[in-house]
Each structure stands twice: as C-alpha cells, then as structure tokens.
Design a protein around this motif. Structure first.
Motif, PDB file in Angstrom:
ATOM      1  N   LEU A 172       0.791  -1.094  -0.008  1.00 15.53           N
ATOM      2  CA  LEU A 172      -0.083   0.085   0.155  1.00 15.53           C
ATOM      3  C   LEU A 172       0.924   1.147  -0.258  1.00 15.53           C
ATOM      4  N   GLY A 173       1.970   1.097   0.271  1.00 17.95           N
ATOM      5  CA  GLY A 173       2.607   2.388   0.191  1.00 17.95           C
ATOM      6  C   GLY A 173       2.873   2.810   1.386  1.00 17.95           C
ATOM      7  N   LEU A 174       2.913   2.809   2.567  1.00 22.29           N
ATOM      8  CA  LEU A 174       2.526   3.611   3.743  1.00 22.29           C
ATOM      9  C   LEU A 174       3.568   4.117   4.518  1.00 22.29           C
ATOM     10  N   LYS A 175       4.568   3.349   4.139  1.00 26.03           N
ATOM     11  CA  LYS A 175       6.163   3.925   4.582  1.00 26.03           C
ATOM     12  C   LYS A 175       7.072   4.455   3.546  1.00 26.03           C
ATOM     13  N   ASP A 176       5.910   4.802   2.379  1.00 28.26           N
ATOM     14  CA  ASP A 176       6.564   6.054   1.474  1.00 28.26           C
ATOM     15  C   ASP A 176       5.658   7.058   0.858  1.00 28.26           C
ATOM     16  N   GLY A 177       4.692   7.198   2.722  1.00 28.76           N
ATOM     17  CA  GLY A 177       4.246   8.054   2.000  1.00 28.76           C
ATOM     18  C   GLY A 177       2.364   8.141   1.840  1.00 28.76           C
ATOM     19  N   ALA A 178       1.990   6.948   1.503  1.00 29.53           N
ATOM     20  CA  ALA A 178       0.841   7.402   0.940  1.00 29.53           C
ATOM     21  C   ALA A 178      -0.279   7.896   2.345  1.00 29.53           C
ATOM     22  N   THR A 179      -1.141   8.219   1.075  1.00 31.59           N
ATOM     23  CA  THR A 179      -2.025   8.905   2.660  1.00 31.59           C
ATOM     24  C   THR A 179      -3.573   8.389   2.407  1.00 31.59           C
ATOM     25  N   GLY A 180      -3.688   7.775   1.425  1.00 32.26           N
ATOM     26  CA  GLY A 180      -4.984   6.654   1.531  1.00 32.26           C
ATOM     27  C   GLY A 180      -5.960   8.011   1.132  1.00 32.26           C
ATOM     28  N   PRO A 181      -6.920   7.301   2.067  1.00 28.61           N
ATOM     29  CA  PRO A 181      -7.488   6.512   2.967  1.00 28.61           C
ATOM     30  C   PRO A 181      -7.617   4.911   2.251  1.00 28.61           C
ATOM     31  N   PHE A 182      -6.920   4.125   3.131  1.00 24.61           N
ATOM     32  CA  PHE A 182      -7.105   2.764   2.295  1.00 24.61           C
ATOM     33  C   PHE A 182      -8.202   1.878   3.014  1.00 24.61           C
ATOM     34  N   ASN A 183      -9.054   1.165   2.106  1.00 25.51           N
ATOM     35  CA  ASN A 183     -10.134   0.320   3.051  1.00 25.51           C
ATOM     36  C   ASN A 183      -9.410  -0.837   3.278  1.00 25.51           C
ATOM     37  N   ILE A 184      -9.411  -1.849   4.363  1.00 24.48           N
ATOM     38  CA  ILE A 184      -8.924  -2.636   4.801  1.00 24.48           C
ATOM     39  C   ILE A 184     -10.151  -3.462   5.876  1.00 24.48           C
ATOM     40  N   GLU A 185     -10.101  -4.988   5.798  1.00 32.43           N
ATOM     41  CA  GLU A 185     -11.018  -5.561   6.796  1.00 32.43           C
ATOM     42  C   GLU A 185      -9.773  -7.079   6.870  1.00 32.43           C
ATOM     43  N   LEU A 186      -9.990  -7.247   8.296  1.00 31.44           N
ATOM     44  CA  LEU A 186      -9.592  -7.543   9.008  1.00 31.44           C
ATOM     45  C   LEU A 186      -9.700  -8.724  10.303  1.00 31.44           C
ATOM     46  N   PHE A 187      -9.250  -9.773  10.226  1.00 30.65           N
ATOM     47  CA  PHE A 187      -9.368 -10.938  10.580  1.00 30.65           C
ATOM     48  C   PHE A 187      -8.061 -11.690  11.149  1.00 30.65           C
ATOM     49  N   THR A 188      -8.896 -12.559  12.192  1.00 31.41           N
ATOM     50  CA  THR A 188      -8.367 -13.311  13.001  1.00 31.41           C
ATOM     51  C   THR A 188      -8.578 -14.590  13.561  1.00 31.41           C
ATOM     52  N   GLY A 189      -7.715 -15.648  13.956  1.00 28.49           N
ATOM     53  CA  GLY A 189      -7.781 -16.776  14.025  1.00 28.49           C
ATOM     54  C   GLY A 189      -8.759 -17.736  14.844  1.00 28.49           C
ATOM     55  N   SER A 190      -8.866 -18.706  15.525  1.00 29.82           N
ATOM     56  CA  SER A 190     -10.278 -19.631  15.796  1.00 29.82           C
ATOM     57  C   SER A 190     -10.016 -18.721  17.363  1.00 29.82           C
ATOM     58  N   PRO A 191     -11.237 -18.864  17.906  1.00 26.84           N
ATOM     59  CA  PRO A 191     -11.482 -18.086  19.293  1.00 26.84           C
ATOM     60  C   PRO A 191     -10.740 -18.737  20.086  1.00 26.84           C
ATOM     61  N   ASP A 192     -10.710 -20.208  20.205  1.00 28.42           N
ATOM     62  CA  ASP A 192     -10.127 -21.376  21.350  1.00 28.42           C
ATOM     63  C   ASP A 192      -8.402 -21.871  20.546  1.00 28.42           C
ATOM     64  N   ASP A 193      -8.123 -20.924  19.746  1.00 28.27           N
ATOM     65  CA  ASP A 193      -6.636 -21.339  18.987  1.00 28.27           C
ATOM     66  C   ASP A 193      -5.802 -19.937  19.578  1.00 28.27           C
ATOM     67  N   ASN A 194      -4.822 -20.091  21.638  1.00 25.25           N
ATOM     68  CA  ASN A 194      -3.778 -18.927  21.344  1.00 25.25           C
ATOM     69  C   ASN A 194      -3.165 -18.183  20.971  1.00 25.25           C
ATOM     70  N   ASN A 195      -2.849 -19.070  20.164  1.00 23.98           N
ATOM     71  CA  ASN A 195      -2.270 -18.589  19.090  1.00 23.98           C
ATOM     72  C   ASN A 195      -2.334 -17.266  18.392  1.00 23.98           C
ATOM     73  N   ALA A 196      -3.594 -17.288  17.577  1.00 25.43           N
ATOM     74  CA  ALA A 196      -4.226 -16.613  17.244  1.00 25.43           C
ATOM     75  C   ALA A 196      -3.885 -15.446  17.637  1.00 25.43           C
ATOM     76  N   LYS A 197      -3.944 -15.070  18.995  1.00 22.93           N
ATOM     77  CA  LYS A 197      -3.960 -13.744  18.941  1.00 22.93           C
ATOM     78  C   LYS A 197      -2.316 -13.334  19.455  1.00 22.93           C
ATOM     79  N   TYR A 198      -1.932 -14.167  19.421  1.00 23.01           N
ATOM     80  CA  TYR A 198      -0.720 -13.363  19.696  1.00 23.01           C
ATOM     81  C   TYR A 198      -0.073 -13.137  17.671  1.00 23.01           C
ATOM     82  N   PHE A 199      -0.342 -14.070  16.728  1.00 22.86           N
ATOM     83  CA  PHE A 199      -0.785 -13.531  15.688  1.00 22.86           C
ATOM     84  C   PHE A 199      -1.084 -12.009  15.170  1.00 22.86           C
ATOM     85  N   PHE A 200      -2.376 -11.677  15.794  1.00 26.35           N
ATOM     86  CA  PHE A 200      -2.523 -10.932  15.948  1.00 26.35           C
ATOM     87  C   PHE A 200      -1.878  -9.487  16.121  1.00 26.35           C
TER      88      PHE A 200
END
Length: 385
Positions: free
Chosen positions: A162-190
């Motif tokens: 998205l070129g964010l470090k190069d100064g792109a200002t967007g705004p850019f639309n992004i959707e976010l997902f995390t892993g299964s709520p019963d998997d402790n690893n998912a929190k750390y990935f996020f």
C-alpha cells in the motif's frame, strides 16, 4: 497468557523486527533432565493432532511419526476431528497404552488440560506442539514458531504494497480477521500485525468501513481479537463473513484495498466471497485487494501464482517435526533438552520453549517451498501452471 518479567525485559533488548512472542533468559539453551528417566528401546510415543481436515496437521503428524518409527519407537498418531472431547479421549488412550511421551497439538488449549494431567500423572512427559496448552502445570516443553513474527510479516507485506512507509495517505479500505477464538496462538499472530497497523488507523490512512466484529477502529486493542475471529479457522465461515461484508459495505463498487487474513484457509474463503459477490474485481489488477495468509498450503501456492493471494507465512513443519523429534530423543536418552530459546507462561507455569523462525513467501520467492523440501517440483508445477 502473559510473559514473565524477565522474558519481557529480554525481548525489549532485542531488535524489534524479530517479533519475538517470548524469550527466556533464565536458561542457556537447555532444560534439565534426569538420566534415570531414560526410556527403554521401542518405547511408545503418542502424537495427538487437532484435525485431519487441514493439510498442515496431516503433514505435521505424519512427518513426526515417520521419523520416530525410523528411530525404533512405537507411535500412536491420532487426529481429533476438531473435537476437544475426542482429543482428550485420544490422549487417555495413549496413556492406557503406556505412552512415555505425549506430543499434543491442541484443538482447545484449555480443554485438553485434564487429559495431559492424566498423562503427566502416569509419568509421561508432555510436549505442546505449535499450540500452547493452557492453565496446567502438566506441560514440560513447548515447540512452535515465533508467533508474533507471523503477524509482523503479514502486516509488513500490506504496508509495503500500500506504500504506507513511502507516504501514501489513502485512506485505504482494509478488513481484518483473526484465527479461531479457542486457539491461543491466534492472539499472538494478530498482535504482531496490529502493533504495526494500528498507527495507520490512528492517522486515518487505514480504515475498516464495515462493522465486522463491532467495528475495527484506532481504539481496537489486541484483547479485542476474538471479535473478528473465524471459528476453527474455517474457510466456509470466512466466506460467509466476507460475503456479508461485501453485501453491506462494498455493494456499490467501493474499493477493498487489503485484507489481513491469518491463515491460507481463511484466505481461500475470502477469495471465494470476492469472486461470488464482486466479479468486477480482477486478480492481478488494481481492483483486487492484497490478501495475506499463513501455512503455505497447496491452495495458497496456486492462489499466489494466480495473483489471488499476495503472500503466505511459511512455517516449515518439517523443521518443527525435527525440533520436536530432537526433544523426544534427548528426553528418551535422559539427556538435557537443547535448543530452548524462550519460555511462555500458560497462566500456571513458564513453559520452556523452542521457537523457530517463519518465512515470508510471495510470488517472487514461491519456489523456496521446493528448495526447502516442503513440496515437490512436480507438485509445484501442477499447482502453478
């Protein structure tokens, strides 16, 4: 799950780009053992995997089984069909068959506690495989990858594209997902990803226009991760969620710039939804969003080659099987377990941990999966032609 104060202090002294989830300083690369605990030749080892329905767990379980049988051990390998009760029953069966070491990749890190406690009480050593077993003292070792680094790699890919470090200002639309709520690893990935992405939400360069999970804003925190989770990491659930998002928020041609997906199966669900609801989005063009992933599944290899998925985080399960195999052999010989480079607190104890490095895979280095022996050249060619 929380870290020990000593672990946190050490992490702060390391380069931030390492993205360590935990690092222990109280150990010098080994954990103590006792020569009197040496196992007899041909001892039984139990391996409990969470499901057979996902490609990676088949590879993990069978890789380790093959290595241990080649070394002369008896192996009980079971798959829990995504059912915690089944996994508990499988582990109890291993104990009843005199398993001396039990390796557990838990479906539910808390629910598996009673079963591993029975194994421990019976004298077996317990190794948590890739997913930490929570809220019990009956865990001797943990082997996984640098968990936060997975999210760091995913977020940096999006930031770069998205070129964010190069100064792109967007705004850019992004959707976010995390892993299964019963998997402790998912929190750390996020956490690894959100620590990098949140400042761009703060500045308004990134926005999540849908109300997915109640809405992801600059005030969203790591502790909110389960609000945007995908139960059991299922592609079908991800597809349903994204179809709803596209119908409600992007139905009039609005651009979706990026999707933070923590896993290739979820990425496939996202791709399915886009193809179903927004046929005007074309892979390989600027109408198609940048999509992340994890596990270097075969479907991800195909999707990346076709410009439908941008990257995946490769966690070489061959290396993980090797690491756990080495642990088992050292335990079996009554030797110190070497290679311990961290510790995770499971709310009861600090579990000595062996942490491996993940690798970012894009179209530019997709063939690294062949070089690593993770996939054959023939299969790679089939997937990418």
């Amino acid at each position: 799950m929380k870290f020990t104060k000593k672990a946190i202090a050490l992490v702060a002294g390391l380069a931030m780009c390492m993205g360590l989830a935990a690092c222990g300083g109280s150990r010098s690369g080994s954990a103590s053992s006792d020569s009197s605990s040496k196992l007899e030749d041909g001892a039984t080892i139990g391996i409990s995997m969470p499901t057979k329905s996902e490609e990676r767990w088949n590879k993990d379980g069978n890789n380790l089984k093959k290595k241990l049988e080649s070394a002369g051990y008896k192996v009980i390998l079971s798959f829990a069909d995504d059912k915690p009760a089944q996994q508990n029953s499988d582990i109890e069966n291993m104990v009843n068959n005199d398993a001396k070491i039990v390796v557990v990749a838990s479906k539910d890190g808390t629910a598996v506690g009673p079963a591993v406690e029975k194994a421990h009480d019976a004298g077996a050593k317990v190794i948590a495989y890739d997913r930490l077993i929570m809220n019990t003292e009956a865990v001797d070792y943990y082997a996984t990858f640098q968990l936060e680094q997975v999210g760091v790699l995913e977020a940096n890919y999006l930031i770069d594209k998205l070129g964010l470090k190069d100064g792109a200002t967007g705004p850019f639309n992004i959707e976010l997902f995390t892993g299964s709520p019963d998997d402790n690893n998912a929190k750390y990935f996020f956490k690894g990803a959100w620590d990098l992405l949140q400042p761009y939400f703060e500045s308004g360069v990134l926005v999540s226009p849908s109300n997915h999970g109640g809405g992801v804003t600059k005030d969203f925190t790591v502790d909110d991760w389960q609000k945007i989770s995908v139960q059991s990491w299922k592609a079908e659930q991800a597809q349903k969620d994204v179809e709803s998002i596209l119908d409600s928020t992007y139905a009039n041609g609005e651009k979706l710039d990026a999707v933070l997906s923590p896993y290739d199966g979820i990425s496939q669900g996202i791709i399915n939804a886009i193809q179903s609801k927004r046929p005007d989005m074309v892979p390989g063009s600027d109408t198609w969003p940048f999509i992340t992933g994890q596990d270097a599944m075969e479907i991800a290899v195909a999707n990346i080659s076709k410009d439908m998925q941008g990257e995946t985080v490769f966690k070489n399960v061959n290396d993980l099987a090797d690491a756990v195999y080495d642990m088992i052999i050292e335990i079996a010989k009554g030797e110190e377990v070497t290679g311990i480079n961290g510790e995770f607190n499971n709310n009861k104890i600090d579990v000595p941990s062996k942490l491996l490095d993940p690798q970012n895979i894009t179209k530019d280095n997709l063939s690294d999966l062949v070089s690593a022996g993770y996939i054959t050249q023939e299969r790679f060619d089939e997937l990418t032609k």
